[in-house]
Enzyme design. Sequence first.
Site, PDB file in Angstrom:
ATOM      1  N   ASP A  27      41.962  34.463  42.393  1.00  0.00           N
ATOM      2  CA  ASP A  27      40.982  33.517  42.934  1.00  0.00           C
ATOM      3  C   ASP A  27      41.691  32.209  43.301  1.00  0.00           C
ATOM      4  O   ASP A  27      42.515  31.694  42.542  1.00  0.00           O
ATOM      5  CB  ASP A  27      39.873  33.259  41.909  1.00  0.00           C
ATOM      6  CG  ASP A  27      38.646  32.626  42.547  1.00  0.00           C
ATOM      7  OD1 ASP A  27      37.608  33.299  42.637  1.00  0.00           O
ATOM      8  OD2 ASP A  27      38.733  31.442  42.967  1.00  0.00           O
ATOM      9  N   ILE A  28      41.346  31.682  44.443  1.00  0.00           N
ATOM     10  CA  ILE A  28      42.019  30.470  44.941  1.00  0.00           C
ATOM     11  C   ILE A  28      41.662  29.239  44.102  1.00  0.00           C
ATOM     12  O   ILE A  28      42.443  28.293  44.024  1.00  0.00           O
ATOM     13  CB  ILE A  28      41.707  30.273  46.442  1.00  0.00           C
ATOM     14  CG1 ILE A  28      42.747  29.424  47.135  1.00  0.00           C
ATOM     15  CG2 ILE A  28      40.305  29.755  46.661  1.00  0.00           C
ATOM     16  CD1 ILE A  28      42.682  29.493  48.658  1.00  0.00           C
TER      17      ILE A  28
ATOM     18  N   HIS B  50      32.264  41.459  45.469  1.00  0.00           N
ATOM     19  CA  HIS B  50      33.505  41.317  44.705  1.00  0.00           C
ATOM     20  C   HIS B  50      33.195  41.174  43.234  1.00  0.00           C
ATOM     21  O   HIS B  50      32.142  40.657  42.858  1.00  0.00           O
ATOM     22  CB  HIS B  50      34.336  40.125  45.203  1.00  0.00           C
ATOM     23  CG  HIS B  50      33.579  38.825  45.231  1.00  0.00           C
ATOM     24  ND1 HIS B  50      32.690  38.523  46.251  1.00  0.00           N
ATOM     25  CD2 HIS B  50      33.552  37.782  44.381  1.00  0.00           C
ATOM     26  CE1 HIS B  50      32.165  37.322  46.018  1.00  0.00           C
ATOM     27  NE2 HIS B  50      32.668  36.854  44.881  1.00  0.00           N
TER      28      HIS B  50
ATOM     29  N   GLY C 229      24.080  32.885  42.736  1.00  0.00           N
ATOM     30  CA  GLY C 229      25.309  32.100  42.739  1.00  0.00           C
ATOM     31  C   GLY C 229      26.390  32.628  43.658  1.00  0.00           C
ATOM     32  O   GLY C 229      27.521  32.151  43.630  1.00  0.00           O
ATOM     33  N   GLN C 230      26.067  33.617  44.485  1.00  0.00           N
ATOM     34  CA  GLN C 230      27.080  34.169  45.390  1.00  0.00           C
ATOM     35  C   GLN C 230      27.378  33.194  46.524  1.00  0.00           C
ATOM     36  O   GLN C 230      26.455  32.643  47.132  1.00  0.00           O
ATOM     37  CB  GLN C 230      26.577  35.509  45.961  1.00  0.00           C
ATOM     38  CG  GLN C 230      27.642  36.261  46.744  1.00  0.00           C
ATOM     39  CD  GLN C 230      27.186  37.652  47.183  1.00  0.00           C
ATOM     40  OE1 GLN C 230      26.037  38.037  46.953  1.00  0.00           O
ATOM     41  NE2 GLN C 230      28.070  38.398  47.792  1.00  0.00           N
TER      42      GLN C 230
ATOM     43  N   HIS D 106      34.607  39.475  39.768  1.00  0.00           N
ATOM     44  CA  HIS D 106      35.516  38.522  39.154  1.00  0.00           C
ATOM     45  C   HIS D 106      36.014  39.092  37.819  1.00  0.00           C
ATOM     46  O   HIS D 106      35.219  39.664  37.062  1.00  0.00           O
ATOM     47  CB  HIS D 106      34.785  37.213  38.804  1.00  0.00           C
ATOM     48  CG  HIS D 106      34.301  36.417  39.963  1.00  0.00           C
ATOM     49  ND1 HIS D 106      34.887  35.248  40.377  1.00  0.00           N
ATOM     50  CD2 HIS D 106      33.236  36.594  40.786  1.00  0.00           C
ATOM     51  CE1 HIS D 106      34.217  34.734  41.400  1.00  0.00           C
ATOM     52  NE2 HIS D 106      33.200  35.539  41.673  1.00  0.00           N
TER      53      HIS D 106
END
Length: 107
Positions: A30-31, A99, A92-93, A101
């Site tokens: 994750d960035i 995807h 919360g997407q 997490h």
Amino acid sequence: MSDCIFCKIAAGEIPSNKLYEDDELIAFHDIYPKAPVHFLIVPKKHIESLLVAGAEDEALLGRIMLLVPKLAREQGLGAGFKTLVHTGKAGGQEVFHLHVHVMGQPQ
Ligand code: AMP
Ligand code: ZN
């Protein structure tokens, strides 16, 4: 889905810090990590969210879930980790390409 950032990552059009790739799945860090280890497992197929996943995605979703512990162990999370799937704006997407997490603290 030309404007989907995860489709672009899956196609290699945008760079990512990749952990894993096969013909159906890609995983990358994750960035904006929210844990010492935080990566995402993403199907290459554009599925907007779990709300629109169908029976035809059953095997793909199963492959994602079995890849979670394999990659988690490789990242030092063999003692345990959290998984999270945001679904829909109300859930919360923020990136509307399914995807999972995976987050944790290496022990
Ligand atoms: P969400 O849709 O709420 O599950 O969040 C999307 C996640 O994707 C966030 O944790 C972002 O930090 C992450 N993210 C967004 N763009 C990128 C990118 N280019 N590379 C890696 N992670 C990203
Ligand atoms: Zn996409």
